[in-house]
Design an enzyme around this catalytic site. Structure first.
Site, PDB file in Angstrom:
ATOM      1  CB  CYS A  84       5.138  -4.013  -6.271  1.00 49.69           C
ATOM      2  SG  CYS A  84       3.455  -3.529  -6.667  1.00 49.69           S
ATOM      3  CG  ASP A 136       0.040  -8.330  -3.325  1.00 46.40           C
ATOM      4  OD1 ASP A 136       0.914  -8.364  -4.212  1.00 46.40           O
ATOM      5  OD2 ASP A 136      -0.015  -7.433  -2.472  1.00 46.40           O
ATOM      6  CG  HIS A 148       1.199  -2.785  -3.599  1.00 43.62           C
ATOM      7  ND1 HIS A 148       2.264  -3.565  -3.971  1.00 43.62           N
ATOM      8  CD2 HIS A 148       0.267  -3.640  -3.078  1.00 43.62           C
ATOM      9  CE1 HIS A 148       2.002  -4.834  -3.680  1.00 43.62           C
ATOM     10  NE2 HIS A 148       0.800  -4.894  -3.145  1.00 43.62           N
TER      11      HIS A 148
END
Length: 316
Positions: free
Chosen positions: A92, A150, A135
């Site tokens: 991430c 993202d 995250h």
């Protein structure tokens, strides 16, 4: 004001080659071509870069298992060396961290914020609960409008910019859909507090499942340093126990994401347009090392391969 890290034009050119960016002109450099596209269609350029990043840079946690140090660095130069020069995977905060600096270097108005992953995503139980901050999400501002971007959530991640609008829905990977809703969460004391919740569903007949929640407040590098340490070093963290690698699959023209290739446990699977097939069953570490190179173009050094010996994630 502290200086914000950026990449040089030469580094951006190499990144664009890495993600197989297709220029619209023949004479300009790739960087110049992107700049021209941003001037005429910033959102379209952003969506193209996000899609190409997802299809080129694998999402995974190999450095926590295949290394001598079993740590993750968020240093901008380390991110670039690892995922652009070495062509390795990143989890991430690595994938989104690299993309964050690329977007900033190209002139986008962008900042990062933190999110909480849901139990539905992490544990397969939709009980309305969330993990701690772990995250990274990017917020890109175009013509005054904010978009969630993202490139680091893995299987159920967003495949296109989503406007921060209640109920904003889009195709994630047909027939799967994605959307944003603004709601309170079960653990909030003050239920008037509303935050953004990213949700997905497999098709139009399925139930929406929460993946993560976030607010649009900017997080700073020191915030992600704490988050990264917890995610990558805590013994109870899923990332320290299990090895995984995933990469999105684009269509022939690179205009949409149609599937994904996933290495998890002892299998390599490919899902395209809702149809899943097992590509390979992994019996040994040698099988997995060769499969990483074959399916994800991830090539590990001997010292990195030796790093997994004795870990719970080693294939025996």
């Amino acid at each position: 004001m502290a200086s914000q890290p950026t990449y040089t034009e030469a580094q951006l050119e190499a990144y664009l080659q890495r993600v197989e960016y297709k220029p619209s002109t023949q004479n300009a450099s790739l960087v110049q071509d992107v700049h021209q596209r941003i001037q005429t269609d910033a959102l379209g350029a952003l969506a193209d870069l996000q899609r190409r990043h997802l299809a080129a840079v694998p999402w995974g946690n190999s450095e926590l298992h295949y290394s001598q140090h079993h740590t993750i660095s968020l240093n901008p130069h380390n991110l670039y060396e690892k995922m652009v020069e070495r062509r390795r995977d990143g989890y991430c905060m690595e994938n989104s961290g690299l993309f964050f600096i690329v977007l900033r270097s190209l002139g986008f108005l962008v900042y990062a914020t933190g999110g909480r992953v849901s139990h539905a995503a992490a544990k397969g139980v939709d009980n309305g609960l969330y993990l701690s901050f772990g995250h990274m999400i990017l917020i890109v501002i175009i013509d005054g409008a904010k978009y969630m971007v993202d490139v680091g959530f893995g299987n159920n991640g967003a495949t296109a910019p989503l406007p921060l609008q209640e109920g904003a829905t889009a195709i994630r990977m047909a027939p799967a859909e994605m959307r944003l809703v603004r709601e309170s969460i079960a653990e909030f004391t003050d239920k008037t507090q509303k935050i953004w919740i990213y949700q997905t569903r497999y098709d139009a007949e399925s139930k929406w499942q929460p993946m993560f929640c976030f607010n649009d407040v900017e997080f700073l590098p020191q915030d992600f340093a704490v988050m990264n340490f917890a995610v990558s070093q805590t013994r109870t963290s899923w990332f320290t126990q299990t090895f995984v690698c995933m990469q999105m699959i684009p269509d022939a023209d690179g205009q949409q994401i149609i599937g994904q290739c996933v290495m998890s446990g002892r299998e390599v699977k490919r899902r395209v347009r809702g149809q899943m097939e097992i590509l390979q069953v992994l019996h040994t570490e040698e099988d997995r090392i060769k499969a990483l190179a074959k399916y994800f173009n991830v090539h590990l050094r001997s010292s990195e391969i030796e790093g997994i010996r004795g870990l719970v994630s080693e294939l025996r």
